[in-house]
Design a protein around this motif. Structure first.
Motif, short mmCIF file in Angstrom:
data_model
loop_
_atom_site.label_atom_id
_atom_site.label_comp_id
_atom_site.label_asym_id
_atom_site.label_seq_id
_atom_site.Cartn_x
_atom_site.Cartn_y
_atom_site.Cartn_z
N ALA A 24 0.77 -1.04 0.09
CA ALA A 24 0.06 0.03 -0.03
C ALA A 24 1.04 1.37 -0.03
O ALA A 24 0.59 2.22 -0.71
N ALA A 25 1.97 1.30 0.84
CA ALA A 25 2.77 2.30 0.89
C ALA A 25 3.65 2.34 -0.57
O ALA A 25 3.38 3.79 -1.08
N GLY A 26 4.00 1.76 -1.21
CA GLY A 26 4.55 1.53 -2.69
C GLY A 26 3.61 2.26 -3.48
O GLY A 26 4.12 2.85 -4.34
N GLN A 27 2.52 1.63 -3.58
CA GLN A 27 1.13 2.29 -4.30
C GLN A 27 1.25 3.67 -4.12
O GLN A 27 1.10 4.24 -5.26
N MET A 28 1.36 4.43 -2.99
CA MET A 28 1.32 5.83 -2.99
C MET A 28 2.46 6.48 -3.35
O MET A 28 2.57 7.37 -4.17
N LEU A 29 3.67 5.78 -3.15
CA LEU A 29 4.83 6.20 -3.50
C LEU A 29 5.19 6.29 -4.99
O LEU A 29 5.86 7.38 -5.72
N LYS A 30 4.60 5.17 -5.88
CA LYS A 30 4.74 5.32 -7.04
C LYS A 30 3.72 6.02 -7.73
O LYS A 30 3.78 6.14 -9.16
N GLY A 31 2.96 6.69 -7.18
CA GLY A 31 1.53 7.18 -7.81
C GLY A 31 0.54 6.54 -8.43
O GLY A 31 -0.28 6.97 -9.17
N GLU A 32 0.80 5.25 -7.94
CA GLU A 32 -0.71 4.31 -8.80
C GLU A 32 -1.77 4.64 -7.70
O GLU A 32 -3.00 4.52 -8.58
N VAL A 33 -1.74 4.86 -6.49
CA VAL A 33 -3.02 5.47 -5.80
C VAL A 33 -2.67 6.88 -5.28
O VAL A 33 -1.33 7.43 -4.97
N ALA A 34 -3.59 7.55 -5.08
CA ALA A 34 -3.30 9.14 -4.48
C ALA A 34 -2.65 8.99 -3.12
O ALA A 34 -3.16 7.94 -2.21
N PHE A 35 -1.94 9.92 -2.71
CA PHE A 35 -1.35 9.85 -1.38
C PHE A 35 -2.62 10.17 -0.45
O PHE A 35 -3.56 11.13 -0.58
N ASP A 36 -2.82 9.49 0.78
CA ASP A 36 -3.64 9.70 1.74
C ASP A 36 -3.25 9.61 3.15
O ASP A 36 -2.42 8.59 3.39
N ALA A 37 -3.19 10.61 3.76
CA ALA A 37 -2.45 10.62 5.23
C ALA A 37 -3.25 9.42 6.19
O ALA A 37 -2.32 8.85 6.78
N ALA A 38 -4.41 9.20 6.07
CA ALA A 38 -5.20 8.34 6.67
C ALA A 38 -4.36 6.84 6.46
O ALA A 38 -4.18 6.06 7.34
#
Length: 153
Positions: free
Chosen positions: A49-63
């Motif tokens: 899940a972290a990798g997906q945010m880091l790669k821009g595959e999913v939008a960053f979400d603070a929660a």
């Protein structure tokens, strides 16, 4: 049942017990192996899940970023208790012998991992730019521990 049958049954039971006594001590604690595998699966899912945010595959979400650290912390907390002597083999374990031959080093790696997760979570990253270095310190632990304490099947 006649006396001969009873004697035969008694001899069979005695022979079976004797055979069991000479079997090698190979009983493995498969439950604890499953527990540590489940914990690693959970940590891996959080890392994904972290990798997906880091790669821009999913939008960053603070929660979601906070949840990554929460999942990792809760699974890492008791992970070190899942390595009794009777869990060295079996259950498709990937635990390396070094866990048992270098227990102090293994415990130190786990303590560092837990500490880095806590430090990363404490940053409460509100942006992708803040999340990147926080997660990088945690991810570095994964790599270091896997190099020495995991056998890649």
């Amino acid at each position: 049942m006649n006396v001969q049958s009873l004697a035969f049954a008694a001899a069979l039971v005695a022979a079976s017990a004797g055979a069991l006594a000479v079997l090698p001590a190979g009983a493995q604690n498969l439950d604890v192996i499953k527990q540590r595998q489940e914990a690693m699966k959970n940590i891996g899912g959080a890392a994904k899940a972290a990798g997906q945010m880091l790669k821009g595959e999913v939008a960053f979400d603070a929660a979601k970023a906070a949840a990554v650290f929460t999942v990792m912390a809760s699974n890492a907390k008791e992970f070190g208790t899942h390595f009794p002597e009777d869990s060295k083999t079996g259950g498709k374990t990937e635990a390396a012998p070094a866990i048992w031959t270098k227990p102090e080093e293994f415990k130190a790696e786990l303590a560092k991992f837990e500490g880095d997760i806590a430090a990363a979570a404490a940053t409460k990253p509100e942006s992708l730019d803040a999340f990147k270095p926080a997660f990088a310190s945690v991810a570095q632990n994964c790599k270091g521990c896997h190099e020495e304490f995991r056998v890649d099947n």
